[in-house]
Design a protein around this motif. Structure first.
Motif, PDB file in Angstrom:
ATOM      1  N   GLY A 100       0.817  -1.212   0.000  1.00 31.56           N
ATOM      2  CA  GLY A 100       0.000   0.000   0.000  1.00 31.56           C
ATOM      3  C   GLY A 100       0.851   1.263   0.000  1.00 31.56           C
ATOM      4  N   VAL A 101       1.972   1.250   0.779  1.00 34.56           N
ATOM      5  CA  VAL A 101       2.858   2.416   0.791  1.00 34.56           C
ATOM      6  C   VAL A 101       3.458   2.639  -0.589  1.00 34.56           C
ATOM      7  CG1 VAL A 101       4.979   3.373   1.780  1.00 34.56           C
ATOM      8  CG2 VAL A 101       3.362   2.151   3.249  1.00 34.56           C
ATOM      9  N   ALA A 102       3.893   1.567  -1.247  1.00 37.62           N
ATOM     10  CA  ALA A 102       4.515   1.702  -2.567  1.00 37.62           C
ATOM     11  C   ALA A 102       3.527   2.263  -3.580  1.00 37.62           C
ATOM     12  CB  ALA A 102       5.044   0.347  -3.022  1.00 37.62           C
ATOM     13  N   ARG A 103       2.293   1.757  -3.563  1.00 40.26           N
ATOM     14  CA  ARG A 103       1.303   2.257  -4.521  1.00 40.26           C
ATOM     15  C   ARG A 103       0.971   3.728  -4.245  1.00 40.26           C
ATOM     16  NH1 ARG A 103      -0.676  -3.245  -4.365  1.00 40.26           N
ATOM     17  NH2 ARG A 103      -1.803  -2.809  -2.421  1.00 40.26           N
ATOM     18  N   ALA A 104       0.895   4.078  -2.948  1.00 39.66           N
ATOM     19  CA  ALA A 104       0.584   5.473  -2.610  1.00 39.66           C
ATOM     20  C   ALA A 104       1.701   6.412  -3.055  1.00 39.66           C
ATOM     21  CB  ALA A 104       0.353   5.595  -1.103  1.00 39.66           C
ATOM     22  N   GLN A 109       8.489 -16.672  -5.529  1.00 36.12           N
ATOM     23  CA  GLN A 109       8.485 -16.014  -6.831  1.00 36.12           C
ATOM     24  C   GLN A 109       7.258 -15.126  -6.985  1.00 36.12           C
ATOM     25  OE1 GLN A 109      11.080 -16.402  -8.764  1.00 36.12           O
ATOM     26  NE2 GLN A 109      10.390 -15.030 -10.366  1.00 36.12           N
ATOM     27  N   GLU A 110       6.093 -15.604  -6.460  1.00 36.09           N
ATOM     28  CA  GLU A 110       4.900 -14.779  -6.559  1.00 36.09           C
ATOM     29  C   GLU A 110       4.985 -13.542  -5.665  1.00 36.09           C
ATOM     30  OE1 GLU A 110       5.005 -18.017  -5.991  1.00 36.09           O
ATOM     31  OE2 GLU A 110       3.584 -18.681  -4.447  1.00 36.09           O
ATOM     32  N   ASP A 111       5.749 -13.634  -4.551  1.00 37.16           N
ATOM     33  CA  ASP A 111       5.953 -12.460  -3.704  1.00 37.16           C
ATOM     34  C   ASP A 111       6.750 -11.397  -4.444  1.00 37.16           C
ATOM     35  OD1 ASP A 111       6.480 -14.702  -0.936  1.00 37.16           O
ATOM     36  OD2 ASP A 111       4.637 -13.688  -1.568  1.00 37.16           O
ATOM     37  N   ARG A 112       7.778 -11.840  -5.186  1.00 38.54           N
ATOM     38  CA  ARG A 112       8.576 -10.885  -5.963  1.00 38.54           C
ATOM     39  C   ARG A 112       7.717 -10.226  -7.062  1.00 38.54           C
ATOM     40  NH1 ARG A 112      13.764  -9.584  -7.383  1.00 38.54           N
ATOM     41  NH2 ARG A 112      14.087  -9.035  -9.571  1.00 38.54           N
ATOM     42  N   ALA A 113       6.923 -11.054  -7.732  1.00 39.59           N
ATOM     43  CA  ALA A 113       6.076 -10.511  -8.800  1.00 39.59           C
ATOM     44  C   ALA A 113       5.060  -9.506  -8.241  1.00 39.59           C
ATOM     45  CB  ALA A 113       5.358 -11.654  -9.515  1.00 39.59           C
ATOM     46  N   ARG A 114       4.510  -9.814  -7.086  1.00 38.65           N
ATOM     47  CA  ARG A 114       3.537  -8.896  -6.474  1.00 38.65           C
ATOM     48  C   ARG A 114       4.199  -7.579  -6.090  1.00 38.65           C
ATOM     49  NH1 ARG A 114      -0.081 -10.113  -1.022  1.00 38.65           N
ATOM     50  NH2 ARG A 114      -1.333  -8.192  -1.123  1.00 38.65           N
ATOM     51  N   ALA A 115       5.466  -7.659  -5.564  1.00 36.21           N
ATOM     52  CA  ALA A 115       6.178  -6.440  -5.184  1.00 36.21           C
ATOM     53  C   ALA A 115       6.447  -5.567  -6.401  1.00 36.21           C
ATOM     54  CB  ALA A 115       7.481  -6.802  -4.472  1.00 36.21           C
ATOM     55  N   LEU A 116       6.899  -6.177  -7.501  1.00 40.58           N
ATOM     56  CA  LEU A 116       7.172  -5.396  -8.710  1.00 40.58           C
ATOM     57  C   LEU A 116       5.891  -4.782  -9.262  1.00 40.58           C
ATOM     58  CD1 LEU A 116       9.772  -7.745 -10.452  1.00 40.58           C
ATOM     59  CD2 LEU A 116      10.215  -5.712  -9.079  1.00 40.58           C
ATOM     60  N   GLN A 117       4.795  -5.536  -9.138  1.00 40.50           N
ATOM     61  CA  GLN A 117       3.518  -5.023  -9.623  1.00 40.50           C
ATOM     62  C   GLN A 117       3.049  -3.839  -8.781  1.00 40.50           C
ATOM     63  OE1 GLN A 117       0.435  -7.935  -9.591  1.00 40.50           O
ATOM     64  NE2 GLN A 117      -0.938  -6.772 -10.888  1.00 40.50           N
ATOM     65  N   ALA A 118       3.383  -3.833  -7.474  1.00 41.00           N
ATOM     66  CA  ALA A 118       2.980  -2.742  -6.589  1.00 41.00           C
ATOM     67  C   ALA A 118       3.816  -1.489  -6.799  1.00 41.00           C
ATOM     68  CB  ALA A 118       3.075  -3.184  -5.130  1.00 41.00           C
ATOM     69  N   GLY A 119       4.919  -1.573  -7.566  1.00 41.75           N
ATOM     70  CA  GLY A 119       5.717  -0.385  -7.846  1.00 41.75           C
ATOM     71  C   GLY A 119       7.139  -0.434  -7.334  1.00 41.75           C
TER      72      GLY A 119
END
Length: 739
Positions: free
Chosen positions: A675-679, A700-710
């Protein structure tokens, strides 16, 4: 087929139940007798070994005594008459010695305690043991065959006498072989057993029974051949020189090539088995008689009502009441009609079969659940033990750092804490990797790679950690290119070598080799360690399996390293195989990987990333200790670091301070890292920030989610400073490109 009475079939049934029990009892008796024989054999081996050690000890004492005399100042000054008096005193004080003589290098006998001093004695220089002592300069021990001398056999110990580097003569001590007869009395050998001392030619030097008849004689050629074939220790059936059938344990002495033979009559081994078999036979006959009587009694109770029902059924004048008037049968099924009885029996049999099947299924399910519960308990116990060890070392190390004033001591303690922290991280990584591989959540990042370079890097890391200092390493690698995930194959190499180091005693050898065989690349890790018993080999790659189940767990580990090796190799389309010649004979693990379409071409070397120029960093982490330590690492590299302990305050400080880089944890209270990254990315000042995720979520899905969040980069805790510097270098590259 001829019909038989029911009693006959009942008797067969009883015998069918009895015979397996008798066979089981016979097997148990045989196993017991075998274990008893093994125990007797081990006892005889140990007795023979103890007797051989006693012989070595006796001869060693003589050698040491002669060595002391050979360094006498009297000999060095040539005072032979005074030395003669000393030698006579020594001979009288040492009971085994019968005489002591001094022969010079020219073969003249200068003195002998058997004769008065100055008496002329014939030269013994032609004797082989004297020539050997003069030529080699080493002590020589021989036994004189009885035919070459008068009286009992004699042991000769020849000790060279030196003056500086020159051999000036030989001291010769003689004592009777009868002195070794005390070996048998000290061991309290049973009267029917035989102890024998034999030289390398098979000559009997001493014997516990019939010494006056057999000492000096040569043992049979078959016995000598068996003795030599089982050197230095062994156990075999034999026949003694006086014709007794025995089992013999042999042990060869170290100081002199003599063999101690400890023999027991074969009846000692066979008598317990014969008595047990006789008792079993008698018990079996009694059981058969009891079973026959029981079958007869039960058969009568069943056949009498059956005959009555048969007579009633064949009687043409019988009425339905005839089946109920035959008298009480005691068996409810016989009270009905034969058709109803047959149907009832069939239904009962079906119900019973279904019930047994359900019971078997329930039993299997319960056994599986119990096994899973035991495996869980064992794993939790291992996990607790393995996690507490590094945690205990880290806790103690921190306490030592707080009180230590010596820089060297503080550095050693710091290195210990760092090593244990890496060990703890590796335990967690291994567990996570096994879970990921098992669930199919690992994706290999394949590319052309040289396996030999991967091996060199893994070995360098192990050497820098100090884990290889107590072993001899042999690394023989050639350029071996293949298509593979370099990081995962590095794990394979590290786990195999670590496993070899763990189970190889200090001073042992660990060898690592790579080679190309056809279309495959082969990695071979071998050691000279504790080895693997044959029954363990098929299970070494099972999850949480460990051959050593002792409570001390001195080797440590969770039993996941080899499982991870096998599954990573299989993901690459390869195979891994374990081989060992047995316990204490070392082990070899062979990995075979397909080469794929790789080409042998040099890859660009990645330069080491050094600390960059100072930047303004915001560290958002809710764990105070972790936040404090990461801040110290970053400030040591010259960065200016601001802190925030939750998501909302981190977002506010990022907007207020406008840092160059934000290091952001994911699991934050209030507002999580996503949420902080998207904000931040939604604001103008946040679009140019370098956002780096520092988190314990490493899938791997945690990394993908982080990159997707910004986020620009995703790093897994504990923080690797080198990897963090690489991520921070991205910001410097962005700033340089913008300028």
């Amino acid at each position: 087929m001829k019909a038989r009475p029911l009693r006959f079939h009942l008797a067969l049934l009883a015998l069918g139940l009895l015979i397996p029990l008798v066979l089981f009892a016979a097997g148990a008796v045989d196993r017991f007798a075998t274990s008893q024989r093994g125990a007797r054999e081990q006892g005889m081996r140990e007795t023979a070994r103890a007797l051989a050690l006693a012989v070595d000890r006796e001869l060693g004492q003589s050698i040491r005594a002669l060595e002391v005399l050979s360094h006498s100042e009297l000999l060095a000054r040539g005072e032979y008459e005074t030395f003669y008096a000393t030698a006579r005193t020594v001979v009288r004080s040492r009971q085994p010695w019968s005489s002591l003589a001094l022969v010079d290098a020219n073969g003249r006998t200068l003195l002998t305690t058997d004769e008065p001093f100055g008496t002329s004695v014939s030269s013994p220089l032609g004797l082989p043991y004297l020539r050997e002592a003069l030529e080699t300069g080493r002590p020589v021990i021989v036994d004189y065959p009885v035919e070459r001398m008068q009286g009992p056999p004699t042991v000769v110990v020849a000790m060279p006498v030196r003056r500086g580097e020159r051999i000036t003569g030989v001291l010769v001590a003689l004592y009777s072989m009868q002195h070794f007869d005390k070996l048998w009395s000290e061991q309290r050998i049973p009267s029917e057993w035989v102890g024998t001392l034999v030289d390398e030619e098979g000559v009997i030097l001493s014997r516990s029974r019939g010494a006056e008849r057999f000492v000096g004689k040569v043992a049979s050629p078959a016995f000598v051949a068996n003795m030599r074939a089982h050197s230095p220790e062994g156990f075999f059936p034999a026949r003694t020189i006086d014709g007794m059938e025995v089992f013999s344990a042999v042990s060869r002495a170290q100081v002199v090539p003599w063999t101690v033979v400890f023999s027991a009559p074969r009846a000692v081994f066979s008598a317990p088995m014969e008595r047990s078999l006789l008792a079993l036979l008698v018990a079996g006959l009694v059981c058969c008689l009891v079973a026959g009587a029981w079958a007869t009694w039960v058969g009568r109770r069943i056949t009498h009502p059956l005959r009555a029902l048969a007579r009633a059924a064949t009687d043409s004048a019988a009425t339905p009441a005839a089946f109920t008037n035959v008298g009480p049968t005691g068996i409810s099924e016989l009270e009905g009609l034969r058709v109803a009885l047959a149907r009832t029996t069939a239904l009962a049999a079906e119900r019973e079969a279904a019930l047994r099947a359900k019971m078997r299924e329930a039993e299997a399910a319960r056994a599986e659940a119990e096994a899973a519960s035991r495996a869980k308990d064992q794993f939790l116990a291992m996990l607790g033990h393995e996690l507490r060890n590094p945690l205990s070392a880290i806790t103690s190390g921190v306490k030592v750092l707080s009180i230590a004033r010596d820089d060297a001591r503080r550095e050693r303690t710091r290195a210990l804490v760092e090593r244990q922290a890496f060990h703890l991280a590796r335990l967690v990584d291994d567990l996570l990797d096994v879970a990921r591989v098992s669930s199919g959540r690992i994706t290999l990042q394949k590319g052309p790679m040289d396996l030999s370079e991967c091996v060199r890097r893994a070995m360098a890391a192990l050497e820098s950690s100090g884990r290889t200092q107590a072993h001899r390493l042999e690394v023989d690698v050639q350029s071996t290119w293949l298509e593979g995930d370099e990081s995962r194959l590095g794990q394979v190499v590290t786990n195999l070598v670590s496993n070899a180091l763990k189970y190889t005693p200090e001073g042992g050898r660990v060898s690592v080799r790579t080679r190309v065989e056809g279309e495959d690349v082969v990695l071979e890790v071998s050691d000279t360690g504790v080895g693997l018993p044959p029954e363990v080999l098929p299970r070494v790659f099972e999850l949480f399996f460990q051959a050593d189940r002792s409570l001390d767990r001195s080797q440590g580990g969770l039993g996941v390293g080899l499982t991870l090796v096998k599954r990573l190799v299989e993901l690459h389309g390869g195979t891994v195989r374990a081989r060992s010649e047995g316990a204490s004979r070392g082990s070899t693990f062979t990995v075979r990987l397909p080469r794929g379409a790789a080409r042998e071409a040099p890859q660009p070397r990645v330069a080491e990333v050094l600390p960059g120029v100072g930047r303004r960093l915001l560290l958002v982490e809710d764990h105070a200790d972790s936040r404090h330590l990461v801040r110290q690492l970053l400030e040591a590299d010259g960065h200016t670091v601001f802190e925030a302990e939750d998501g909302l305050s981190g977002l506010a400080k990022a907007r207020e301070l406008r840092p160059d880089v934000v290091l952001l944890d994911i699991g934050l209270p209030g507002l999580d890292g996503y949420g902080v990254a998207r904000a931040l990315r939604d604001t103008e000042e946040g679009r140019g920030l370098l956002l780096i995720a520092l988190t314990g979520y490493g899938l791997q899905e945690d990394r993908a989610r982080a990159l997707q969040a910004g986020f620009d980069e995703h790093l897994v805790k504990p923080v690797d400073i080198v990897r963090l510097r690489e991520a921070l270098a991205m910001r410097e590259q962005q700033v340089g490109a913008a300028s």
